[in-house]
Design a protein around this motif. Structure first.
Motif, PDB file in Angstrom:
ATOM      1  N   ARG A   2       2.043  14.610   5.645  1.00 15.27           N
ATOM      2  CA  ARG A   2       2.241  14.039   4.300  1.00 15.27           C
ATOM      3  C   ARG A   2       2.121  15.210   3.214  1.00 15.27           C
ATOM      4  NH1 ARG A   2       5.440  10.192   5.221  1.00 15.27           N
ATOM      5  NH2 ARG A   2       4.544   8.687   6.680  1.00 15.27           N
ATOM      6  N   LYS A  30       2.984   6.404  16.499  1.00 14.79           N
ATOM      7  CA  LYS A  30       2.668   6.895  15.371  1.00 14.79           C
ATOM      8  C   LYS A  30       1.686   8.120  15.259  1.00 14.79           C
ATOM      9  CE  LYS A  30       4.191   2.694  13.038  1.00 14.79           C
ATOM     10  NZ  LYS A  30       3.485   1.624  12.204  1.00 14.79           N
ATOM     11  N   HIS A  46       0.778  -1.203   0.121  1.00 12.70           N
ATOM     12  CA  HIS A  46      -0.159   0.020  -0.059  1.00 12.70           C
ATOM     13  C   HIS A  46       0.822   1.322   0.078  1.00 12.70           C
ATOM     14  CE1 HIS A  46      -3.107  -2.857   0.691  1.00 12.70           C
ATOM     15  NE2 HIS A  46      -2.803  -2.952   1.949  1.00 12.70           N
ATOM     16  N   GLU A  70      -1.234  12.869  10.501  1.00 12.23           N
ATOM     17  CA  GLU A  70      -0.461  12.111   9.406  1.00 12.23           C
ATOM     18  C   GLU A  70      -0.930  12.838   8.097  1.00 12.23           C
ATOM     19  OE1 GLU A  70       1.439   8.942   7.380  1.00 12.23           O
ATOM     20  OE2 GLU A  70       1.337   9.369   9.347  1.00 12.23           O
ATOM     21  N   LYS A  71      -2.081  13.326   7.971  1.00  8.08           N
ATOM     22  CA  LYS A  71      -2.544  14.136   6.915  1.00  8.08           C
ATOM     23  C   LYS A  71      -1.690  15.156   6.469  1.00  8.08           C
ATOM     24  CE  LYS A  71      -7.367  12.538   5.906  1.00  8.08           C
ATOM     25  NZ  LYS A  71      -8.677  12.579   5.807  1.00  8.08           N
ATOM     26  N   ARG A  72      -1.664  16.054   7.823  1.00  9.22           N
ATOM     27  CA  ARG A  72      -0.880  17.319   7.631  1.00  9.22           C
ATOM     28  C   ARG A  72       0.567  17.208   7.510  1.00  9.22           C
ATOM     29  NH1 ARG A  72       0.017  19.599  12.145  1.00  9.22           N
ATOM     30  NH2 ARG A  72      -1.221  18.110  13.698  1.00  9.22           N
ATOM     31  N   ASN A 132      -1.772  10.308  14.591  1.00 11.44           N
ATOM     32  CA  ASN A 132      -3.364   9.945  14.296  1.00 11.44           C
ATOM     33  C   ASN A 132      -3.420  10.462  12.721  1.00 11.44           C
ATOM     34  OD1 ASN A 132      -3.812  12.742  14.252  1.00 11.44           O
ATOM     35  ND2 ASN A 132      -3.997  12.583  16.620  1.00 11.44           N
ATOM     36  N   LYS A 133      -4.648   9.947  12.315  1.00  4.35           N
ATOM     37  CA  LYS A 133      -5.066  10.336  10.822  1.00  4.35           C
ATOM     38  C   LYS A 133      -4.750  11.713  10.469  1.00  4.35           C
ATOM     39  CE  LYS A 133      -8.105   6.230   9.873  1.00  4.35           C
ATOM     40  NZ  LYS A 133      -9.197   5.739   9.589  1.00  4.35           N
ATOM     41  N   GLN A 134      -5.444  12.478  11.198  1.00  6.13           N
ATOM     42  CA  GLN A 134      -5.582  14.137  11.221  1.00  6.13           C
ATOM     43  C   GLN A 134      -3.923  14.387  10.983  1.00  6.13           C
ATOM     44  OE1 GLN A 134      -7.375  12.727  13.366  1.00  6.13           O
ATOM     45  NE2 GLN A 134      -9.466  13.537  13.491  1.00  6.13           N
ATOM     46  N   ASP A 149      -1.325  14.958  18.671  1.00  7.57           N
ATOM     47  CA  ASP A 149      -1.012  14.368  17.425  1.00  7.57           C
ATOM     48  C   ASP A 149      -0.792  13.018  17.268  1.00  7.57           C
ATOM     49  OD1 ASP A 149      -1.345  17.128  16.271  1.00  7.57           O
ATOM     50  OD2 ASP A 149       0.825  17.369  15.796  1.00  7.57           O
ATOM     51  N   LYS A 188      -1.226   8.791  18.444  1.00  8.99           N
ATOM     52  CA  LYS A 188      -1.986   7.793  19.161  1.00  8.99           C
ATOM     53  C   LYS A 188      -1.521   7.294  20.484  1.00  8.99           C
ATOM     54  CE  LYS A 188      -2.826   5.802  14.502  1.00  8.99           C
ATOM     55  NZ  LYS A 188      -2.339   4.515  13.712  1.00  8.99           N
TER      56      LYS A 188
END
Length: 322
Positions: free
Chosen positions: A91, A81, A29, A87-89, A83-85, A110, A112
């Motif tokens: 990337r 690691k 992925h 991680e988006k920022r 969290n999703k929010q 930020d 988990k």
């Protein structure tokens, strides 16, 4: 057994790397892959990598031995690691700036949650009392392997806390090629990192055990020397991995005299792994539990299965069976 550098952080590649916008061969992925250029990393040059001790890079999961609640424990790698929010920022910043530098993290919000027993790895930087992430956006760390945690059942199978021992694979003392499966006191492995390899780890490239009879063991980092390694040269290393029987390994880790660790693995060079029979899996092996083997017959883990094999020799590591 020579004791070398503990693996607590990401190890830099011996060559400078580049990012290619194509599916990764290593991580499912992941739509990009990190490849080596032909330029030697200045970090490797500064550490005098040409005079370093070369060892086999093993394909498993990283572990650590340290004290927990007053006794020696095996610890499993658990990176904290985002969290999703977050991680988006991260990337988006990475894509816009082509770099991870200057990204601002809020460590309290930020990331988990991790178990209370989690500890950050050595040399993780701190700010205001909080561990801060590395350039990949992770905070490397460890959690103790407890028998009650099924997530780490394969880790648990190689240790007996009552006896205070671990099932370890290491080079034999009397034969350059022979591998030895033995039990070592956890106290003797204190502050070392090791690789858990076996049936249910990373697709089992070494062919250990079977689904009905899974086999796992710990290999101390830096314990498997690479014989006659090639010079640090892109073309020579690429040829060695493809043409030399000693090159049937996932990669090389160089242990430099100043303590720096440097690595290369096949994916950096665009090579497959595994690619046929592995060097480790094809080496002869002997089970040597010593005079205490009878005490291991009642162990809850793999030691009880290995106890009857004490003294038995196998032509290949992958032929070891109960």
């Amino acid at each position: 057994m020579r004791r070398l550098g503990s693996v607590q952080q990401k190890i830099p590649c011996v060559f400078l790397t580049d990012v290619k916008e194509e599916a990764s061969r290593k991580h499912e992925h992941q739509q990009f892959q990190v490849v080596a250029t032909e330029n030697v990393n200045p970090v490797a040059l500064e550490a005098n990598v040409d005079c370093a001790f070369a060892t086999e890079k093993l394909d498993g999961t990283c572990c650590y031995v340290a004290v927990y609640q007053g006794q020696f424990y095996l610890w499993a790698r658990l990176d904290r690691k985002p969290n999703k929010q977050a991680e988006k920022r991260f990337r988006k910043h990475q894509h816009t700036h082509k770099s991870c530098k200057d990204f601002s993290w809020n460590v309290e919000e930020d990331f988990k949650m991790v178990p209370e027993s989690w500890i950050p790895a050595h040399r993780v930087k701190h700010s205001n009392g909080h561990p801060i992430p590395d350039e990949h956006g992770h905070i490397p760390g460890w959690v103790p392997v407890q028998k009650s945690n099924k997530q780490y059942c394969w880790h648990s199978s190689v240790v007996d806390y009552e006896l205070g021992v671990a099932l370890v694979l290491k080079p034999g003392c009397d034969d350059d090629d022979l591998l030895e499966i033995t039990a070592l006191p956890l106290a003797d492995l204190q502050e070392q990192t090791l690789e858990l390899i076996g049936t249910n780890v990373n697709g089992n490239p070494y062919g250990l055990g079977s689904k009905k009879q899974p086999i796992h063991c710990l290999v101390p980092h830096g314990s498997i020397p690479v014989r006659n390694p090639p010079p640090v040269n892109f073309q020579l290393l690429s040829s060695w991995f493809q043409e030399n029987c000693e090159g049937r390994v996932e990669g090389i880790v160089w242990h430099c005299n100043d303590g720096t660790l440097i690595k290369i693995h096949r994916h950096h060079l665009g090579l497959r792994w595994p690619d046929g029979e592995t060097r480790l899996g094809s080496r002869p092996a002997v089970v040597r539990l010593g005079g205490a083997s009878a005490a291991y017959s009642d162990s809850e883990g793999l030691l009880s299965w290995f106890s009857p094999l004490n003294g038995q020799r196998f032509s290949r590591l992958q032929d070891v069976h109960f």
